[in-house]
Design a protein around this motif. Sequence first.
Motif, PDB file in Angstrom:
ATOM      1  N   ILE A 110    -109.639  50.519  48.607  1.00  0.00           N
ATOM      2  CA  ILE A 110    -110.289  49.396  48.848  1.00  0.00           C
ATOM      3  C   ILE A 110    -111.076  49.406  50.149  1.00  0.00           C
ATOM      4  O   ILE A 110    -112.121  48.695  50.177  1.00  0.00           O
ATOM      5  N   LEU A 158    -112.301  40.530  45.823  1.00  0.00           N
ATOM      6  CA  LEU A 158    -111.236  41.675  46.450  1.00  0.00           C
ATOM      7  C   LEU A 158    -110.148  41.226  45.356  1.00  0.00           C
ATOM      8  O   LEU A 158    -109.630  42.480  44.996  1.00  0.00           O
ATOM      9  N   SER A 214    -104.440  53.541  47.490  1.00  0.00           N
ATOM     10  CA  SER A 214    -105.216  52.277  47.189  1.00  0.00           C
ATOM     11  C   SER A 214    -105.903  51.828  48.188  1.00  0.00           C
ATOM     12  O   SER A 214    -106.956  51.101  48.045  1.00  0.00           O
ATOM     13  N   ILE A 262    -108.394  44.303  43.129  1.00  0.00           N
ATOM     14  CA  ILE A 262    -107.093  44.744  43.323  1.00  0.00           C
ATOM     15  C   ILE A 262    -106.213  44.605  41.948  1.00  0.00           C
ATOM     16  O   ILE A 262    -105.448  45.415  41.461  1.00  0.00           O
TER      17      ILE A 262
END
Lengths: 384, 482, 83
Positions: free
Chosen positions: C46, C10, C42, C14
């Motif tokens: 995600i 993750l 965003s 990001i």
Amino acid sequence: MIGWEWLTRYNYTRSFIVRVIAKAGLLFLLVNLIFWILQPLPIIGRISIYNILVPGRERLPYGESPEAYNLSLYNLDAMFASHNIARIKAPDEFRVAVIGDSAVWGVLLTNPSTLTGYLNRELLTFEGKKIVFYNLGYPTLSLTKDFIFLEFATRYQPDLILWLVTLESFPISDQLASPILQNNVSHLQRLHEEYGLDLDMNDARLVHPNIWDKTLLGQRRALADWWRLQLFGIGWSNTGIDQQIRGFEPRSNDFDQDTEWHTFTIDEPFIEADLAFSVLSASKKLPTQIPTIIINEPIYIADGANSDLHYNFWYPQWAYDRYRDMLQQQSEQNQWNYIDLWNQIPPERFTDSPVHMDEIGSQLLSEKVMIVLNNFLNELKDTN
Amino acid sequence: MEIAQIAVLVVISLVNALLPSQWRKWVLFVISLIIIYWLQPSLSIRWLDYTLPSIIIGISVITWWVVASREKKISPITALSREDSTSLVIILAIILLLTIPRYFDFPIALTSRPPEIWQVITIIIALIIILPLGSYLISFRWTAILLLLIILAFLIIIKSEVLSIHLSVFLRQQTGQDTGIASVIDIQWLGFSYVAFRLIHTIRDWQTGILPDLSLREFITYVIFFPAFTAGPIDRVERFLNDFRAIEKYNPFEANRFTEAAARICIGLFKKFFIADSLAIISLSHTSIDQALSAPALWLMLYAYALRLFFDFSGYTDIAIGIGILWGIQLPENFNRPYLKNTITTFWQSWHMTLSSWVRTYVYSPLSRQLLRSRYKNHVNIILLISTLATMLTIGIWHGITLPFIVWGLWHGIGLFIHKVWSDHTRAWLRRLRQHPGRDAAWRWTGVILTFHFVVLGWVWFVSSDLSSAFRLFLALFGVAP
Amino acid sequence: MDEQTVRENLRTFIVKDLIRDPDYDLADDEGVVTGGLIDSFSLAQIGVFVEQAFGVYIPDPDLTVAKMDTLNQMVARILRDIQ
């Protein structure tokens, strides 16, 4: 709570709440008491954004129409403070206050098209001073109302007064019919005493404020009106609008045969004492002697059914003729400067009432008034 | 709401605070049911001001029945818990009792002349028979979709002037009233825009399986909670439940909470009835647009309009939140100093926050995710543009299905899109700028002024009755006479 | 899949795809949205990444700044539903 940390940050206690409520209650009582003692509305009325932040109004506030940035209120101080007559008088200004009813105020007319609007266009001068006309007409028919406004106007140093009158303003019985009078009893009382006006001060229509009406709570409406008058000033200055001018129902042209006027008939007509001539003569007693011209304003003269009995919806011929004779006589007796213009405007120039004129009528009237004025000023010059 | 109505609501709330705490859930439930009839303005079409709140209640009950837990659905009547059946009896009793003023003169009338009691009974019996029957024919999954469509249809009708007038004509034909005077105000359905969004939220959450289990009383109270009924905020049901389930333990006279409630109500009253109503006198309106004499005058009126919108709406919100606190329900905030934000994105995170976050959750997020999963997933900016425009368009037409509102929505949509693209490119630079406090502050305030004016110019669309007057206003603002 | 893998996958996504600054040192408890590093769009990205990488569907109401602002919050939310 986002944005409310300033409120939630502290730890409040019960005694805090009690203290706040007690203090608020006390403050509330105190403010009401102060209000009751000082009666500050006239003083507050004189506080005005007009003539300072925004231009003064060209006619007195009247008419409950937020769309036209206007309202009716009873606070004479506030009304006059919002008028452009409250501006400082220039040394080279010759100030003419024009008093009268809705015809002077200018129902259905924009400000430039009112009588004073046309008179001001002429850029007249007198002995090197610019003559400026101020529209102090107010849409109710009562000489006493006219007189209150006239008396008020003397605070603003007029050099000359034009007072337009019509028979409907004369009946003694209807002198107090206007709400602006009924809600200004103290003014009325003072004038009654100082000028010996022929008024029934026990008239049931008069609004005598009781003890509660004198508190802040009782006068919240009057205070809100003052506040709204100030806010409307911004709209007025942004738009120049103070009246919603819509279509209208034309004054009637046909009448029945009944020729009663108020409670009077041709067989039992009114006498001088039934009309408010005393109010007209009271103007002579004003502390500052201001030359005054009384003008019998033009009326609509009908040609429809029974027009041999009636001039118009208001006036049976007998009554109006009698009134004109009486006014003429009174003027001669009292040496008033009196001019009768009753039939000077063609009938097609009238709009929704026997005295309201359209733009052209208004302009014609201004020309007639100008002739009267020139003659008068010439005489004045000679006597000076 | 009028100031007198607010006073009554505050008094009711204070009286409730004095009642035994175990009564409060029922009191709130019953009071909310009655108040929505009382607040509904009377309408000239026969029975309508009785019918519209009843429809809100009816559609909420049906929605609850669909979204409530599994067991209740199999045998809707017998499996109801005691609380649920009591709630149902109370609802039916109130709906029936409100028809009684038809037969006797009551000093307080909550609705204008209601229909005959037997007509209402017939409809209720019909619903009681049809709904369980229907549930055997159509699955709850499809019923939920049907409900969503019905709610959306109602919403579209009341938001569209043309459709509202059509509906008014239709209803007038049914009641035998004059169709010639049919107008939009015939269909003034108080609170439905907010109710609809709460219902859609519960249905959508049920569809994704995250809706908590909740009783009929809880559900109805959430949907029509009276402080937030007319003008929001739009709460979320799980948050509401937390508070509602604790209100028996809640002490309304606890000094901190009481102070907060009183302060919020007083501040709200001042904002709405003094500041906003004063600004209303000097602000731009349909009529004053064409009256102003100069560009500075128009700017002044436009600024006043912008401030008025804020003080009016945030004042209402303060009052709603304050009254909510008196009941132990902490409604969400709706505004967070929106005109002091330095970007259009943060403006929308602080203006009518509960609406914008609703739309972000139920339009923006699902749409952009759907597009990001699709075969166009690499065209990120196009996906961004589409979802932003769709979101702001939703907010626009929620205010009314008119061209100016649509353009207003697009105005903000395009603004948000440009800001997002631009900030993607400047993000690193902005982070470095933070090391220079002076320059950072200058940049921030430039942003505040630019954002404020972008929003203010956006209100031109909002205030205009049609596009051509909006264009004229734009020209006049910049000194170009049309 | 263990916590460490989720967290690092993750974090990489990001920093690389959203912040687009591979050198950025993203802390576990740093507010990525409130800190101005990414925005609510965003979050949708995600959401889709989490679906595809970990097979976890995060419903829209949970995909908010309040619930998904830090790496810790995201990881906890994912691990709750992970098989």
